[in-house]
Scaffold this active site. Sequence first.
Site, PDB file in Angstrom:
ATOM      1  N   TYR A 140      96.859  -1.700  -1.823  1.00 43.45           N
ATOM      2  CA  TYR A 140      95.695  -2.568  -1.647  1.00 43.45           C
ATOM      3  C   TYR A 140      95.168  -2.946  -3.026  1.00 43.45           C
ATOM      4  O   TYR A 140      95.116  -2.106  -3.931  1.00 43.45           O
ATOM      5  CB  TYR A 140      94.593  -1.833  -0.872  1.00 43.45           C
ATOM      6  CG  TYR A 140      93.273  -2.565  -0.862  1.00 43.45           C
ATOM      7  CD1 TYR A 140      92.949  -3.462   0.156  1.00 43.45           C
ATOM      8  CD2 TYR A 140      92.349  -2.378  -1.889  1.00 43.45           C
ATOM      9  CE1 TYR A 140      91.748  -4.146   0.151  1.00 43.45           C
ATOM     10  CE2 TYR A 140      91.141  -3.064  -1.897  1.00 43.45           C
ATOM     11  CZ  TYR A 140      90.857  -3.950  -0.877  1.00 43.45           C
ATOM     12  OH  TYR A 140      89.670  -4.633  -0.892  1.00 43.45           O
ATOM     13  N   GLU A 168      90.935 -10.271  -1.759  1.00 44.89           N
ATOM     14  CA  GLU A 168      91.549  -9.073  -1.205  1.00 44.89           C
ATOM     15  C   GLU A 168      93.029  -9.321  -0.991  1.00 44.89           C
ATOM     16  O   GLU A 168      93.402 -10.287  -0.319  1.00 44.89           O
ATOM     17  CB  GLU A 168      90.910  -8.749   0.146  1.00 44.89           C
ATOM     18  CG  GLU A 168      90.059  -7.523   0.102  1.00 44.89           C
ATOM     19  CD  GLU A 168      89.618  -7.093   1.487  1.00 44.89           C
ATOM     20  OE1 GLU A 168      89.115  -5.994   1.593  1.00 44.89           O
ATOM     21  OE2 GLU A 168      89.788  -7.860   2.455  1.00 44.89           O
TER      22      GLU A 168
END
Length: 386
Positions: free
Chosen positions: A109, A197
């Site tokens: 991530y 993101e």
Amino acid sequence: MNIHEYQAVELLQKYQVPVVDGIVAFNIQELGDAVKKLDTWPLVLKAQVHAGGRGKAGGIKVVHSLEEALEKGEQMFGMKLVTPQTGQEGKIVRRIYITKAINIEKEYYAGIVLDRSKNQLVFMASKEGGVEIEKVAAESPELIIKETIDNGLGLLPFQARRIAIKLGFEGTVLRKATQFFIALYQTMINFDCSLIEINPLVLTKEGDILALDSKLNIDDNALYRHKEIQEMRDIAEENPLEVEASKSNLNYIKLDGSVGCMVNGAGLAMATMDIIKYSGSEPANFLDVGGGASEETVENGLRIILSDENVKAVLVNIFGGIVRCDRVANGIVNAAKKIGVKVPLVVRLAGTNADIAADILANSSLDIIPASDLSDAATKVVKALN
Ligand code: ADP
Ligand code: MG
């Protein structure tokens, strides 16, 4: 402003962030053409909606042939995708992004967000990437690596490298990841993003670092600087009442409660919502008619509030400064007569010409509940609900 994944990919590419090639399709014909053009197997069909969690909801499908792509694409177009981020009403799939399938070694991530308490951007990364990052953040926040970014200096190379090292990368991959993070930061700054993101960021079996799923939010206040992003707006993804309100220059925000609120000014909106909660109910929305509201804006505002079926009572709380209370009162009376109000309507008007306004409301033959001050208004609207 929110944009779709395929649009985020386009923006990331401008700053050399490595992404997965793909083509977007608006209908099954275009999907067929895209598949033929990409001409590699397998491919991944990705539903484009402004929400994550698509994989688990059936919005990501791997396909191995043209026939399978057409069949799965046919099912996906028009499908209602319900994910933890869409709410129960879900989102209809109108666009599909067709991308190459990647040989994933591991999912990570990476994201950049604004830390409002520090007034600085924070780079966040984790080895626990993929679909469950919210769970990681809630249950084991120590697994999230953070680098605070200096506002003047930006993300420095040593910081990008430190993140990459903490993720466990070595050698060439470490270099690629470091470059990736710097490019990501460049995208964030140059497009005035309020959030980026990448989830998952992947290490491929071939040793490359790629953005497999990208989400970008753009700061609305900076949109005037980015024509190309303004054109990416997809109104179908936005709340229809919010779109309607913005056409009339009204600020309307949909919420989950049952009291519709018409106010003027954001500060008064906050106070009104607070006192509704304090009195034991929840606001269904807030609609700010702004400083110079006319009869017409008031009418449009009331119409928008009443078209939300969750609204079980309406509280109008207007402070007359530039906007005169008598005008607001006329707006309310005219609108209520035209639209027909079937729920209790509590009105508190204070300030310029409040006395004239009170007469207008009292003589209107409408069932309006007048209130003298804010707490009186809140008590009355909550009582009217029950
Ligand atoms: P969402 O976050 O909305 O569920 P993602 O794009 O992150 O959507 O996809 C979910 C998962 O599907 C990813 O974590 C990845 O494992 C897999 N996936 C998505 N795109 C690809 C691709 N191009 N190649 C291989 N796997 C993919
Ligand atoms: Mg994802």
